[in-house]
Each structure stands twice: as C-alpha cells, then as structure tokens.
Design an enzyme around this catalytic site. Structure first.
Site, PDB file in Angstrom:
ATOM      1  N   ASN A 396       0.821  -1.201   0.000  1.00  0.00           N
ATOM      2  CA  ASN A 396       0.000   0.000   0.000  1.00  0.00           C
ATOM      3  C   ASN A 396       0.863   1.262   0.000  1.00  0.00           C
ATOM      4  O   ASN A 396       0.938   1.974  -1.000  1.00  0.00           O
ATOM      5  CB  ASN A 396      -0.942  -0.020   1.211  1.00  0.00           C
ATOM      6  CG  ASN A 396      -1.997   1.065   1.139  1.00  0.00           C
ATOM      7  OD1 ASN A 396      -1.900   1.984   0.349  1.00  0.00           O
ATOM      8  ND2 ASN A 396      -3.007   0.965   1.971  1.00  0.00           N
ATOM      9  N   ASP A 397       1.541   1.494   1.102  1.00  0.00           N
ATOM     10  CA  ASP A 397       2.289   2.745   1.220  1.00  0.00           C
ATOM     11  C   ASP A 397       3.396   2.869   0.172  1.00  0.00           C
ATOM     12  O   ASP A 397       3.703   3.968  -0.273  1.00  0.00           O
ATOM     13  CB  ASP A 397       2.880   2.864   2.624  1.00  0.00           C
ATOM     14  CG  ASP A 397       1.776   2.888   3.672  1.00  0.00           C
ATOM     15  OD1 ASP A 397       0.698   3.411   3.365  1.00  0.00           O
ATOM     16  OD2 ASP A 397       1.992   2.369   4.779  1.00  0.00           O
ATOM     17  N   VAL A 398       3.984   1.738  -0.242  1.00  0.00           N
ATOM     18  CA  VAL A 398       5.097   1.801  -1.196  1.00  0.00           C
ATOM     19  C   VAL A 398       4.629   2.088  -2.622  1.00  0.00           C
ATOM     20  O   VAL A 398       5.438   2.276  -3.519  1.00  0.00           O
ATOM     21  CB  VAL A 398       5.949   0.506  -1.186  1.00  0.00           C
ATOM     22  CG1 VAL A 398       6.616   0.335   0.162  1.00  0.00           C
ATOM     23  CG2 VAL A 398       5.126  -0.707  -1.548  1.00  0.00           C
TER      24      VAL A 398
END
Lengths: 470, 108
Positions: A396-398
């Site tokens: 997600n964050d990456v």
C-alpha cells in the site's frame, strides 16, 4: 601473567577477529551465510574460553558452574526452538525479541554488579568512571529491553494503536533529564545509591516504552535497528566494566555498525532519523482521509484471470499483505503458470516493502522464486510503462502516489513504485482500509486501477484455478 | 573530577580501542545492498549477544549462598544465551534461503 590468562586472551582475540571478519562477510550476498557462521564460531570460542580460563583478581576460577551450565542449556533450547519454528513472516518481531533479551541481559548484569558493590560495602571505593559505566550499561540495556518488547508487541499486533498524545515529547524529555540528574546524584554521593540506582532502572524501562509507543508501524524496522545498536553499546559498556576485549569488540562493532545501518535504512525510505524518532509518521495518521475518496472499481477473480492470461508482461508488487496471508508459495505458483504460458513475469521489490528492509526478498526466496526475477525499485520504475498488468499484493504505502505529489502527506518524499504508469493495475487488499502508515491511497481511485478484494492466498489460489481452465 | 581524569589515564588503551572499533564498524558496513539489511541486522544482533560472557562472569563470581543474586545472574545467562543462539540460528535460516534459491538457478 599466568598460562590461563594468556589462553583466555587468545580466545578473546579469536572471537574479536571472527566478529570483525564475520560482520564484513555479512554485508555481501555471496559471503553472508559463511560470515554468520564464522561469527558464531568466534562466539563459541570466546564463551568456552571464559568457562575454562577465566580467573578473577584473586586467581580463582568461576564458581556456580552447574547453575551457569543449566542456564545456557535452557537458553540454547528456547533460542533454537523459537528461531527454527517461527514463520518467515514473523522474523522482524523475533529479531526484536532477541535484541530485547540482550538488553535485559546487560541490565541484569549491571544490577548484579551493583548489588555486589553494596553488599560488599565497597560502593564508596568505586571510582566515578566505574559508576558511570555501570549506570550507562543499566540505562541503555533497560531502554533497549523495554523498547524492543514494545516493538515486538507492535509488530506482532498485540498493540495496534500508535499512542501519541500532546506533550509526549515533553514527558519523554523530562524522564530522560530525570535519569541524568539521578545518575549525577548517584555518582556524587553514594549514600542513597540504592534508591537512585533502582529509580534509574524503573525510569529507563519507562523511557523505552515511551520512546517506541508513538512511533508508527512503518518505521519499526528503523527502531529495531536503532535498539539493536543500543544493545551493542550496552554490551560495550559491560565489556569496559570487566576489561573484556571480546565484549568490547563485539559491542562497539554492533553499536557503530548498527547506527550506520539505521541511517542507511532511513535513507532507503527517504526519511530523516529525527522525524522517525519524533513519531511524526504514525502521529499524524488519518488526517485527510476524506479528501481524495472518489469511487473505485472492483474486479472479479475471473476477470483478473482473463486480463492476466492475455497480458504479455506482468509485474507483481508484493507487500505485507502477502506476508500475512502466507501467500508467497501461491504467488510463485501463479508466476510459474503465467511463465509457462509465455508471459513475462517479474517482481518489483520496494526496499522497505513489508515490515523490514529485505523482508520480501527473504519471503520470496523461501518460495524459491528465482533471484533474477526480483527487480529493485529503479529498474522496476523503468519497466512499468511497458507493462500490461501490475498485480499489487497487499502493498500500500510503497505504491502511494501521495509520496510524490502531496507535500502534506506523512510519506511525502519516499521513493515509490510508480505502478500507475502501467496499462492496468490490479490491487489485491482485504478491505478498503488504509495501510500501515494509516493514510489513504489515491492510486486506488485511478481510472486504470481495479480493486480485487480478499485474502492474498485465497485470491491467488482462485486465480490459478481460473487461469488453468483457460 | 580528579578521579575521572585518573580513570581516563588508567584506561588509555581501551579508549583508543573503542575509537578504532567505532570507525571499523562504520567501514565494515558501508556498502551493503538493501536485501541484506534484515539478515545483517539479525547477525549484528547475535554478535552483541557476547554480553552473555558478562553474565557468565557475574554469576560465576556470586557467592553460592546468595540466592537472590544468583537468580538474577541465572536469568541473565538464559536471556544472553537466547540472544546469541536465537540470533545466529535465525540469521542462518534467513541466509540459507538465499542460498538454496541460488542453487536452483544454476540447476535450471
């Protein structure tokens, strides 16, 4: 100098050399495995040497042999069993736990040493330098212990919230100042030494908790690395206390190498250590979740199978969701199936995907995914524009574009995998909930993104079955 | 203060050792690829388990009838050993995976 002392020094020399060479070998992929074993042998030599050749100032050998032996056997059994049994996905918390054990050991040594000073009535004779080192070992060891336990609990999911409150920095700072004042008091006047000493112990444990609690989960690898170097420093202080070369070499090496590793990790995530420590990551979570909530498209398993079956080039982006679902083998099966059909499959590995740098590499290696299929960040980013389908598995964050274009986002500045450059992006997640950093992801609302909800392993298995029928 | 200076003079060589070791630690790590960050951290974690030697010494020097101190020392040796053994075994396991996967490659 007696014969025994000389032998002990030689054992420590061998141990120290093995630590240096082992650590050097650990930093290169080809020699890493042997480096680890080399260091382990050095450790064995140093420990056995201590057992056989250690003499105290009166020239007496160690007492309580049987007790120590039993303790070592217990340690070996627990250590081997946990290290062997634990799942690859739980590796980060395990490292944290073992680090905490080392910190606890350092703190306990300081306690025993202090008790013997008190009961021997020789605290008045102890020099300032000696007391300072004793306190430093206690302080750093305790912080490392309680901090590691909290890091473990966070990674293990026992603590879900990042508890930060207003004035927390102030409280942390006050605790630290109090500890320093108490240490100075103890050194200046040994009259109330015991009270000061145990107050320092309690406050240091408290500080470790306060220090780690506000830090966001995504930054946990950095924290573990930092605590790791703390334990190294505590070990070095204990080594200084006993003028023990093996402990000093090992401790200082880990202390400085660990600090550098922490900084390297921060650089890989494009975050400053200061920001990580102030907990700004987790602290500002869910600020503007509503801002870019648009509508997202959902895609079914059979449609995904169809899209993948007719693709020429597929890139898989693994993340923590893959690790949680234990889907690495299913992932490799899908990869093999597609490759057999002549589709080009590779993996885009973000350096901090998962809970630790290199986490995904270890996981995919466990499933026997060939090494050359794992592409690093820069290379993947040049390949996305020519890619038909990107399958994001629990990352997600990456892949959050906010890191590139939203200066107010907590992940701003981190390099991401630019998956939105591909023709089609399929994101597998369990729910629409935000990722570990707690922020929403604009990628999910892009026109070329489709959401495929479900547990990664489950979805992959269905997908494999679907594609096989085509 | 005098006391403190004396301590520095007494431990001159050790202080040199510490400074050199700090630079050595930095030097040894400087070029490490990101895939090795986790195993390296874990390996370094095992190395600071050398603290167990301190625990062994402190327990070995405790009077054999001082049960409370012995209990603390006993616990210290257990957790220290746990750090060493667990650290090395877990690193070995992680790195072992890289190795088998390379073998497969050469077979293919």
């Amino acid at each position: 100098m007696t014969f025994d002392t000389a032998l002990l020094l030689i054992c420590y020399l061998i141990g120290s050399l093995a630590f240096i060479v082992g650590l050097k070998m650990l930093s290169s992929p080809k020699t890493a495995l042997n480096g680890n074993r080399f260091a382990a042998i050095g450790m064995l030599v140093a420990i056995i040497g201590t057992f056989l050749f250690y003499r105290n100032s009166k020239g007496e050998p160690l007492g309580n042999f049987i007790l120590i032996f039993i303790a070592i056997v217990i340690g070996i059994i627990i250590g081997t069993l946990t290290a062997k049994k634990v799942k690859m996905t739980e590796m980060p918390q395990l490292v944290s736990l073992f680090n905490g054990a080392g910190g606890l050991c350092a703190a306990l040594i300081a306690v025993v040493e202090f008790k013997s000073l008190i009961s021997g009535g020789i605290i008045y004779q102890a020099s300032t330098g000696y007391l300072l080192i004793l306190i430093a070992g206690l302080l750093i060891g305790s912080i490392s212990f309680s901090g590691s336990v909290i890091a473990f609990a966070k990674l293990n999911g026992n603590i879900k919230k990042t508890g930060s409150f207003k004035g927390q920095q102030f409280i942390n700072f006050s605790v630290l100042i109090t500890v320093i004042v108490l240490s100075v008091l103890l050194v200046l006047s040994t009259a109330n030494a015991s009270i000061y000493f145990y107050a320092i112990l309690v406050l240091a444990l408290l500080y470790g908790v306060l220090f780690v609690v506000p830090i966001g989960g995504a930054d946990m690898p950095v924290v573990i690395s930092l605590l790791n170097s703390f334990t190294g420093i505590a070990t070095a202080f204990a080594g200084f206390l006993y003028s023990n070369q093996a402990m000093m070499t090992g401790g200082i090496l880990v202390g400085s190498a660990g600090t550098i590793l922490t900084l390297i990790m921060c650089r890989a995530m494009n975050r400053s250590l200061g920001k990580v420590l102030l907990g700004s990551f987790g602290g500002t979570k869910k600020v503007d979740g509503a801002k870019d909530e648009g509508s997202y498209k959902e895609i079914s398993v059979s449609d995904t199978a169809m899209v993948m079956n007719y693709a020429h080039k597929v890139i898989i982006v693994p993340g923590y969701g893959l690790a949680v679902a234990q889907a690495q083998h299913a992932c490799h099966d899908l990869d093999k199936l597609l490759t057999e059909k002549g589709i080009e499959v590779s993996y885009a590995i973000h350096p901090v995907a998962g809970r630790m740098p290199g986490h995904m590499n270890v996981l995919l290696a466990e499933a026997n995914v060939p090494y050359e299929k794992l592409k690093e960040l820069e290379q993947s980013n040049t390949e996305f524009p020519h890619t038909d389908v990107v399958l994001v598995l629990g990352a997600n964050d990456v892949v959050n574009p906010a890191a590139e274009n939203d200066a107010s986002s907590p992940v701003y500045g981190m390099q991401i995998l630019e998956v939105d450059k591909a023709k089609q992006v399929i994101v597998n997640k369990r729910t629409m909930n935000p990722g570990y950093a707690g922020i929403s992801n604009a990628l999910f609302y892009e026109p070329n993104t489709s959401m495929l909800f479900g547990d990664a392993k489950n979805v992959l298995e269905q997908l494999i079955a679907e594609i096989k029928t085509m | 203060m005098q006391d403190f200076f004396q301590y520095i003079i007494d431990n001159e060589q050790t202080i040199y050792l510490i400074i050199l070791m700090i630079f050595l630690g930095i030097e040894v790590i400087s070029q490490v690829p990101s895939i090795l960050h986790t195993p390296l951290m874990s390996g370094a974690n095992a190395i600071h388990g050398v603290i167990v030697i301190g625990a062994i010494i402190v327990t070995g020097e405790t009077a054999s009838d001082d049960y409370f101190t012995l209990a603390i020392g006993f616990l210290a040796v257990i957790v220290g050993t746990l750090n060493v053994v667990g650290g090395f075994v877990v690193t070995d396991r992680m790195l072992g995976m890289f190795k088998t996967e390379k073998k497969n490659n050469s077979n293919n």
